[in-house]
Design an enzyme around this catalytic site. Structure first.
Site, short mmCIF file in Angstrom:
data_model
loop_
_atom_site.label_atom_id
_atom_site.label_comp_id
_atom_site.label_asym_id
_atom_site.label_seq_id
_atom_site.Cartn_x
_atom_site.Cartn_y
_atom_site.Cartn_z
N GLY A 1 0.67 -2.65 -19.51
CA GLY A 1 -0.01 -3.41 -20.41
C GLY A 1 -0.30 -2.61 -21.90
O GLY A 1 -0.42 -3.57 -22.84
N TYR B 1 0.22 -4.88 -1.84
CA TYR B 1 -0.21 -5.69 -2.19
C TYR B 1 -0.97 -6.49 -1.62
O TYR B 1 -0.49 -7.87 -1.75
CB TYR B 1 0.89 -5.79 -3.90
CG TYR B 1 1.84 -5.53 -4.17
CD1 TYR B 1 1.80 -4.59 -4.51
CD2 TYR B 1 3.28 -6.16 -4.53
CE1 TYR B 1 2.38 -3.02 -5.12
CE2 TYR B 1 4.05 -5.07 -5.13
CZ TYR B 1 3.39 -3.71 -5.79
OH TYR B 1 4.58 -2.98 -6.06
#
Length: 328
Positions: A209, A57
């Site tokens: 989301g 990441y």
């Protein structure tokens, strides 16, 4: 708001809800380190102590952010990170690497970036199809013996490879995608890990989301990877079909007096005391909304209503545009 505790495997006790930190550094729009640090600090204050990151990441910058955030509070945290998706500092993806030499190198690099002397839960991020998993986990076992790692995990591993890995060293947790929109693991993988006493750590429990109801066509900012073909469920006709499902969830949520996202998280939490979802966010506001999901109690009727609203095969589009890295 109170967060209870759950146990992964035999003895890793964590907050019942964790925090996925990936989006603080990459993939989901503009990165803001100070905002990420504020969110992690607020999470710890609320009792969300199970933090999830990975070396890829950023790449590498998310571990640094997490390390900076937990300075002075390390004893409160159950720290999880991952190796195996090899990237260069410029972001170039090298591939999946499960070689024993790389395991050792990756762990030392993560410890340095995190600024800690041990990792509580160390995952193989993706299974390397060119290296027997017994060899990879054998090297991970050596890290436990050296005191660098406390518990071992796998991510997106097949039932067969979970069994092979667990025979080399006890696997504490499997991290994989699981939500109202992704339930395929219920067929074989979930029964396997429960037979072996392995905990489940669902990532993307909010469907990246989608399940919050906050995403609509054109609502994501430029640079957000969810706009790309890599996430088919969030684009084109698939998005339209999936938003219709979210509307159904929203109706149930309204009746329960909670948000769609809270209802979706409560559903994951209701799947068992061995399940610890790690919804990701980079904003305190959404963190607090997610934490409040722990106080949403679902009845058998609620669960049945959600099953009817979102049948397993109703979601449009694959999880990823390229599923080749997912072990089957």
């Amino acid at each position: 708001m109170t967060i209870s505790r759950r146990t992964l495997g035999t003895d890793l006790t964590v907050s019942a809800l964790g925090l996925g930190c990936m989006g603080m550094s990459e993939f989901y729009g503009t990165a803001d380190e100070s905002q990420g640090i504020d969110t992690i600090h607020r999470a710890l204050d609320l009792g969300v102590t199970f933090l999830d990151t990975a070396d890829m990441y950023g790449p590498f910058t998310n571990e640094q952010l997490v390390g900076k955030s937990i300075g002075g509070r390390r004893d409160e945290v159950q720290l999880a990170t991952k190796f195996g998706n090899e990237r260069l500092p410029d972001g170039t993806r090298v591939g999946i690497n499960g070689s024993p030499e790389y395991v050792r190198k990756a762990c030392d690099a993560s410890l340095h970036r995190l600024g800690v002397d041990h990792i509580d839960l160390y995952y193989q991020h993706r299974v390397d199809q060119t290296v027997p998993i017994e060899e990879t986990v054998g090297a991970m076992k050596e890290l436990v013996e050296a005191g660098k790692v406390r518990h071992l995990g796998l991510s997106e591993a097949s039932a067969a490879n979970i069994r092979k890995a667990h025979a080399v060293h006890p696997i504490t947790a499997l991290q994989t995608e699981y939500s109202l929109f992704t339930r395929d693991l219920e067929d074989e993988i979930l029964p396997t890990i429960r037979e072996l006493g392995i905990g489940l750590v669902p990532y993307s429990p909010l469907g990246r989301g989608l399940l919050t109801g906050a995403i609509t066509a054109g609502s994501l900012e430029n640079g957000d990877a969810r706009n790309s073909a890599y996430f088919p469920r969030l684009n084109g006709e698939n998005l339209d079909a999936n938003l219709a499902l979210v509307d159904r969830i929203g109706e149930i949520a309204t009746a329960k007096g909670c948000t769609p996202g809270q209802l979706a998280l409560a559903w994951v939490l209701a799947q068992g005391d061995d399940v610890v979802p790690i919804p990701g966010t980079k904003r305190v506001k959404y963190l607090e909304e997610n934490v409040a999901a722990a106080d949403v109690t679902l009845t058998a009727d609620d669960l049945a209503a959600l099953d009817a609203a979102v049948p397993r095969d109703a979601v449009a589009g694959a999880r990823y545009g390229d599923m080749s890295s997912i072990d089957r």
